[in-house]
Scaffold this motif. Structure first.
Motif: not given
Ligand SMILES: [Mg+2]
Ligand SMILES: Nc1ncnc2c1ncn2[C@@H]1O[C@H](COP(=O)(O)OP(=O)(O)O)[C@@H](O)[C@H]1O
Lengths: 316, 262
Positions: B99-101, B183-186
């Protein structure tokens, strides 16, 4: 057996305390771990009590005690479990308000059904004809033995809950309660988990209801009001919803204090018992709930301490 | 259209068709036809608000689709329609997303979080209350390997810092043994040495047949790691190509790199 120190009041008071501890422990699994506020505790308990009572009294059983009790209690447990499955299915994906309305509505429906199906349940007149599955002498002895048995059952529930905290299942319940979408993304079937939690907890509540029916030997739809739910809820919240012992501590301090100490040992006028005391009790419980939620929302025992628990069982 | 570039030891791919998502009437994702995973490691880049996170969430079915279809194409052939499966079934098909957040279980410790991720569902039944030791014994070594690699402190404690929670999220994903990892902004918010470690892990995964798709604002990670890059803007993937060509593409430079993202 000399039980002179035990009067009838004390036995009923202790029975009430132990039974509400059992209900509060089961509620703890739902509210404390999975964060599902089940306000329909009395409904599942009441279904168990009435299914047990109706089967016990209305059916002509071909076998004697204790088999008659066991058969009826088993049926009551199963029916309460199925009711849990149904209610769980209805509310599992709702938010807190939805769960509140759904479970309260269910409990109300149970009370209405028990009142209106009076050819089966005796309705508002109540239903007698229940009895202990044994006879060891005086009524008091029989009641005392039943108190011992319900204590054993609630002890087993306590042990189960204690183990749940130390098991993958408990961890799953906590995960579902604290971040359901994340649990889902880890492959956990959160809906099914809640459904089974409802089924299992409700079945056990139903069994306790059947045991209560035996103890009072007379079923009264007045018992199906909000009182039982309130007692379990207040006790649990006061003790601490997230802790295993919260239910025990809280219920002893609320139901124990009220039903045993105040009712048995305070010199209160006789006429208060039927009218004023039940009202006072609900008022006191409601007030306790508000005070605890305002000043100590985590209850006397405080929050769950998984760090200590994990340190103890798995180390660093 | 399924692209013609197929890698040697092919990993699974994901095919997104006609996928549309809008929030309060505004179309946020509108992907006509997109195949992810023709190459082992692919990047998904684009300006903020382009819809990258939403697209990933649609693939995981944690956000519902207004229209369209997402399928998993396993290397052996066949097709699994992910968009008709509930979110909790993705992991079983090997499709996993970080998750990014920051997402965490506030009541669970690091041990808990990781044991939760690895625990097989047969041990998570209400009647299996004695199975903690079994689960722990089965997975302790594997979990400790990850903890040591990323340098976690005491696993019986709670994850405290944002970085620790972010890493924990990634380790949970790794423990699920993904075959298709999103992977969202790992590496957002991670110090350089940990970014490096995440990149190492991604390379190892890809080498063993896992397809990895990364959304990342740190473009050095993208240029270093990816075999193929998709450029997304205003809800659609408008360009794809190898890192070099994307890096030099006029549209990308104007729409994205020009904004100071280099
Ligand atoms: Mg995003
Ligand atoms: N749950 C939501 N509700 C409303 N708008 C959303 C929601 N999620 C994302 N958006 C909007 O969708 C657009 C795309 O967001 P996102 O997918 O997070 O973009 P990216 O990851 O590419 O930065 C943004 O404008 C964002 O505000």
């Amino acid at each position: 057996m000399t039980l002179d120190w035990l009067d009838a009041f004390l036995i009923t008071g202790l029975f009430e305390v132990v039974m509400v501890i059992g209900l509060a422990l089961l509620l703890h699994l739902q509210l404390g771990l999975a964060r599902i506020a089940n306000f329909g505790v009395v409904g599942f308990w009441g279904i168990g009590m009435y299914v047990f009572g109706v089967l016990y009294v209305q059916v002509d059983w071909p076998f004697g005690e204790p088999w008659q009790f066991l058969a009826c209690a088993a049926a009551a447990t199963v029916v309460a479990g199925l009711a849990g499955l149904l209610v769980g299915w209805l509310v599992a994906d709702l938010d807190t308000d939805g769960v509140l309305v759904g479970t309260l509505g269910f409990a109300t429906a149970v009370q209405i059904l028990a009142t209106t199906q009076d050819d089966l349940t005796g309705g508002a007149r109540g239903m007698g004809g229940l009895g202990f599955p044994y006879d060891i002498g005086r009524v008091k002895d029989n009641e005392f033995l039943w108190l011992v048995l319900v204590t054993a059952v609630v002890g087993a529930i306590l042990l189960y809950v204690w183990r749940v905290h130390r098991s993958p299942y408990g961890r799953l319940l906590i995960a579902v309660g604290s971040n359901e979408p994340l649990a889902r993304s880890l492959g956990k079937p959160t809906f099914r988990t809640k459904l089974w939690l409802f089924a299992v907890a409700s079945a056990a509540m139903g069994f306790l209801g059947a045991m209560y029916g035996v103890m009072v030997r007379f079923l009264d739809v007045g018992n199906l009001g909000v009182g039982v739910t309130l007692a379990a809820m207040v006790g649990l919240v006061l003790g601490g919803t997230a802790r295993v012992w919260g239910a025990v501590v809280g219920v002893v301090l609320t139901v124990g204090l009220f039903d045993i100490v105040i009712q048995s040992y305070l010199p209160l006028p006789r006429e208060w018992y039927t009218q004023a005391i039940p009202v006072l009790r609900e008022a006191a419980f409601g007030l306790t709930l508000m005070v605890v939620l305002l000043f100590r929302p985590l209850g006397l025992l405080g929050d769950m301490r998984r760090d200590r628990l994990m340190g103890k069982i798995h180390g660093r | 259209m399924v692209a013609d570039v197929v890698r040697a030891a092919a990993g699974p791919r994901i095919h997104v068709r006609g996928a549309v998502k809008s929030f309060s009437g505004r179309v946020v994702v509108n992907v006509e036809d997109l195949v992810l995973g023709d190459r082992p490691i692919e990047g998904l880049i684009g300006p903020n608000g382009a819809g990258k996170t939403t697209l990933m969430r649609m693939i995981m079915h944690s956000t519902s689709l207004d229209r369209g279809r997402v399928s998993l194409l396993p290397p052996g052939g066949g097709e699994v329609v992910l968009s008709s499966l509930p979110a909790h079934r993705m992991a079983r098909h090997g499709v996993v997303k970080s998750n990014q957040v920051i997402m965490d279980f506030d009541k669970l410790t690091i041990w808990d979080s990781l044991l939760l991720a690895v625990a097989e569902s047969r041990y998570e039944q209400p009647q299996r209350i004695l199975s903690e030791r079994t689960v722990f014994a089965r997975h302790e070594a594997e979990i400790r390997r990850h903890l040591d690699f990323f340098g976690f402190g005491d696993p019986s404690a709670f994850a405290m810092s944002a970085g620790e929670k972010k890493l924990l999220d990634i380790v949970r994903c790794l423990l699920l043994k993904p075959t298709f990892l999103l992977l969202d902004e790992p590496t957002a918010g991670l110090p350089d040495d940990l970014t490096e470690k995440v990149m190492t892990v991604v390379r190892e995964l890809a080498a063993t047949g896992t397809t990895v798709v990364i959304v990342e604002h740190d473009l050095n990670v993208i240029w270093n790691l990816c075999d193929e890059v998709h450029f997304m803007a205003e809800g659609s993937v408008i360009l794809r190509g190898d890192p070099q060509s994307i890096r030099e593409h006029r549209t990308v430079v104007e729409k994205y790199l020009g904004e100071g993202h280099v």
